[in-house]
Write a protein that holds these residues in place. Structure first.
Motif, PDB file in Angstrom:
ATOM      1  N   ARG A 193      -6.156   9.345  -5.004  1.00  0.00           N
ATOM      2  CA  ARG A 193      -5.774   9.390  -3.599  1.00  0.00           C
ATOM      3  C   ARG A 193      -5.974   7.984  -3.022  1.00  0.00           C
ATOM      4  O   ARG A 193      -7.106   7.540  -2.840  1.00  0.00           O
ATOM      5  N   THR A 194      -4.893   7.284  -2.725  1.00  0.00           N
ATOM      6  CA  THR A 194      -4.958   5.917  -2.213  1.00  0.00           C
ATOM      7  C   THR A 194      -4.239   5.840  -0.880  1.00  0.00           C
ATOM      8  O   THR A 194      -3.127   6.361  -0.739  1.00  0.00           O
ATOM      9  N   ALA A 195      -4.871   5.200   0.097  1.00  0.00           N
ATOM     10  CA  ALA A 195      -4.287   5.096   1.441  1.00  0.00           C
ATOM     11  C   ALA A 195      -4.456   3.682   1.968  1.00  0.00           C
ATOM     12  O   ALA A 195      -5.535   3.092   1.833  1.00  0.00           O
ATOM     13  N   THR A 196      -3.395   3.142   2.563  1.00  0.00           N
ATOM     14  CA  THR A 196      -3.416   1.829   3.191  1.00  0.00           C
ATOM     15  C   THR A 196      -3.016   1.988   4.658  1.00  0.00           C
ATOM     16  O   THR A 196      -1.909   2.427   4.958  1.00  0.00           O
ATOM     17  N   ASP A 227      -6.620   6.858   7.007  1.00  0.00           N
ATOM     18  CA  ASP A 227      -7.925   7.319   6.551  1.00  0.00           C
ATOM     19  C   ASP A 227      -7.764   8.129   5.268  1.00  0.00           C
ATOM     20  O   ASP A 227      -7.027   9.126   5.230  1.00  0.00           O
ATOM     21  N   ARG A 228      -8.445   7.711   4.213  1.00  0.00           N
ATOM     22  CA  ARG A 228      -8.315   8.390   2.914  1.00  0.00           C
ATOM     23  C   ARG A 228      -8.802   9.831   2.994  1.00  0.00           C
ATOM     24  O   ARG A 228      -8.231  10.733   2.358  1.00  0.00           O
ATOM     25  N   ASN A 229      -9.858  10.093   3.744  1.00  0.00           N
ATOM     26  CA  ASN A 229     -10.353  11.465   3.888  1.00  0.00           C
ATOM     27  C   ASN A 229      -9.340  12.351   4.606  1.00  0.00           C
ATOM     28  O   ASN A 229      -9.192  13.533   4.287  1.00  0.00           O
ATOM     29  N   SER A 276      -6.680  13.364   2.084  1.00  0.00           N
ATOM     30  CA  SER A 276      -7.138  14.461   1.225  1.00  0.00           C
ATOM     31  C   SER A 276      -7.122  15.791   1.967  1.00  0.00           C
ATOM     32  O   SER A 276      -6.772  16.835   1.391  1.00  0.00           O
ATOM     33  N   TYR A 331      -0.127   8.222  -3.057  1.00  0.00           N
ATOM     34  CA  TYR A 331      -0.266   6.875  -2.505  1.00  0.00           C
ATOM     35  C   TYR A 331       0.411   6.876  -1.134  1.00  0.00           C
ATOM     36  O   TYR A 331       1.617   7.069  -1.038  1.00  0.00           O
TER      37      TYR A 331
END
Length: 462
Positions: free
Chosen positions: A328-331, A334-336, A339, A359
């Motif tokens: 799980r990659t985020a730019t 928020d990565r949470n 998810s 991504y």
């Protein structure tokens, strides 16, 4: 002769220990405690222990009803973006800290602001601890502010000399570039240390508050992207601004992370050109100009950055996982939150995402962190997973709950108006947001109550 005393000071948080420790017990960082000598200074030192202005007047307790406020509560620059981020203009006697990566344009921004203020009959003192007067003049020539009659430059690193220059010149605005290069002679430690940065900032804060002088501080950032020096530095100042951007692209974003006189959600967009920083009036067009029409995994969200609605493209790429655990990659997101949205899609919309790598990216380098982007994120993920594109004239606004409901968001009228201005024909919003207002002509506002309903409308094959 008495033996010199030493102490160990954490360079990250300012924690003081009588002996060396490998790990700071306050902030948890390793190898940050540096030995410093402790020298007692006499108590009688030009009234530094109390707030005294340059006229020798001490502050005294007074009734709040008798306090004389400034006749000019704020003064503005020629940059609307800069004024917006500060909450409507510069507050007199405020202490403003600007941080950013090396070479991002902090000195360029403040030189332009200094030139604009001097043209409005504000006396500005630009103090540089990193450049000579000739180098400052070269930049001023490039930016077109070298002919300013009220702009003074002073290449100096000694705080006592700077204080004397401020007292003699009595400017309206002082720029310190940068605070890590200024040395307080009373503090026996190296330039840029925690004690030096704290001492210099404290002295400048007293100058600002007792004499009505606005002070801008340029601060360096660490490898982690946070301001270098003790955390108390951010607590001492009135406003903390971050100047962000990619060195390989021309666009820069000025963001407020602390503001005692305005919102901390405001955002200003600038473009770096040969003649300096040019403010971008409509950043939504920039964030959308390179979007592919029939691409999958793409959706448009109308996000609120303070009082400004901005349309941003959220991109998602969903691919089968090669390894055991899905990535799980985020730019810019928020990565949470990514998810969480994927878990809701799997549980409530029947998408099998547990064996898929995800991504996600907010295009344009902007960072989004509000609940209203949930629906656009979910549609981007579902679009990439099903390999079905979204409509290029459609955008999405809404918060997604854990049970799959679409919850209402704030300022829906402003969001829809901004989408209408940019030519969008349909916008999906929470159903509960449709009450109490009328949508402008030319745009179809569709209310949705569940995530499944939104996916059905957004991902129908055209």
């Amino acid at each position: 002769m008495a033996k010199a005393k030493t102490q160990y000071v954490c360079q990250n948080c300012g924690y003081i220990s009588p002996k060396y420790l490998g790990r700071c017990p306050n902030c948890g960082k390793w190898n940050t405690l540096i030995e410093q000598s402790v020298q007692s200074s006499p108590k009688t030192h030009d009234n530094r222990s109390s707030r005294v202005n340059f006229r020798g007047v001490k502050t005294e307790p007074e009734l709040i009803s008798k306090v004389d406020t400034h006749k000019e509560p704020r003064f503005k620059t020629d940059s609307e973006e800069f004024n917006r981020v500060l909450g409507g203009g510069i507050v007199p006697a405020s202490l403003i800290l600007i941080g950013g990566d090396p070479g991002i344009g902090k000195s360029t921004l403040l030189m332009q602001i200094s030139g604009q203020l001097s043209h409005h009959h504000k006396k500005v003192l630009y103090v540089s601890g990193e450049e000579s007067a000739n180098q400052i003049k070269m930049r001023a020539d490039r930016l077109g502010v070298a002919d300013s009659s009220d702009l003074y430059v002073y290449p100096e690193t000694d705080m006592e000399s700077i204080r004397n220059a401020i007292e003699k010149l009595n400017p309206d605005v002082v720029v310190i570039d940068s605070v890590q290069t200024i040395q307080e002679p009373d503090i026996q430690s190296s330039i840029g240390s925690v004690s030096q940065v704290r001492g210099v900032t404290s002295d400048l804060m007293n100058i600002a508050k007792t004499n009505g002088i606005t002070v801008f501080l340029v601060g360096h950032v660490t490898k982690g992207g946070t301001l270098a020096g003790p955390k108390t530095l951010e607590h001492m100042v009135d406003t903390v601004l971050y100047f962000e951007g990619d060195l390989h692209h021309s666009y820069r974003i000025l963001r407020a992370v602390k503001n005692r006189f305005g919102s901390t959600n405001e955002l200003g967009v600038f473009e770096m050109i040969e003649s300096g920083l040019h403010e971008v009036k409509n950043p939504s067009e920039i964030f959308l100009e390179e979007r592919l029409k029939n691409a999958t995994g793409s959706s448009i969200v109308v996000s609120m950055e303070g009082t400004r609605p901005i349309l941003v493209e959220i991109q998602a790429l969903i691919t089968p996982s090669i390894f055991g655990n899905a990535q799980r990659t985020a730019t810019g997101l928020d990565r949470n939150r990514v998810s969480l949205i994927m878990a809701v899609l799997e549980k409530r919309a029947g998408l099998m995402l547990q064996n898929q790598d995800a991504y996600l990216k907010a295009a344009g380098g902007v960072k989004l962190n509000e609940p209203a982007i949930d629906l656009a994120m979910a549609i981007s993920i579902a679009s990439s997973y099903r390999d079905v594109g979204t409509s290029p004239t459609e955008c999405y606004v809404g918060e997604v709950g854990l049970t799959g409901e679409i919850r209402r968001v704030t300022r829906i009228e402003q969001r829809v108006d901004e989408a209408h201005k940019l030519g969008f024909k349909r916008v999906l919003v929470p159903k509960n947001n449709l009450q109490g207002w009328t949508a402008p002509e030319g745009i179809n506002v569709v209310g949705v109550s569940t995530l499944s309903e939104a996916l059905h409308l957004a991902l129908r094959k055209k």
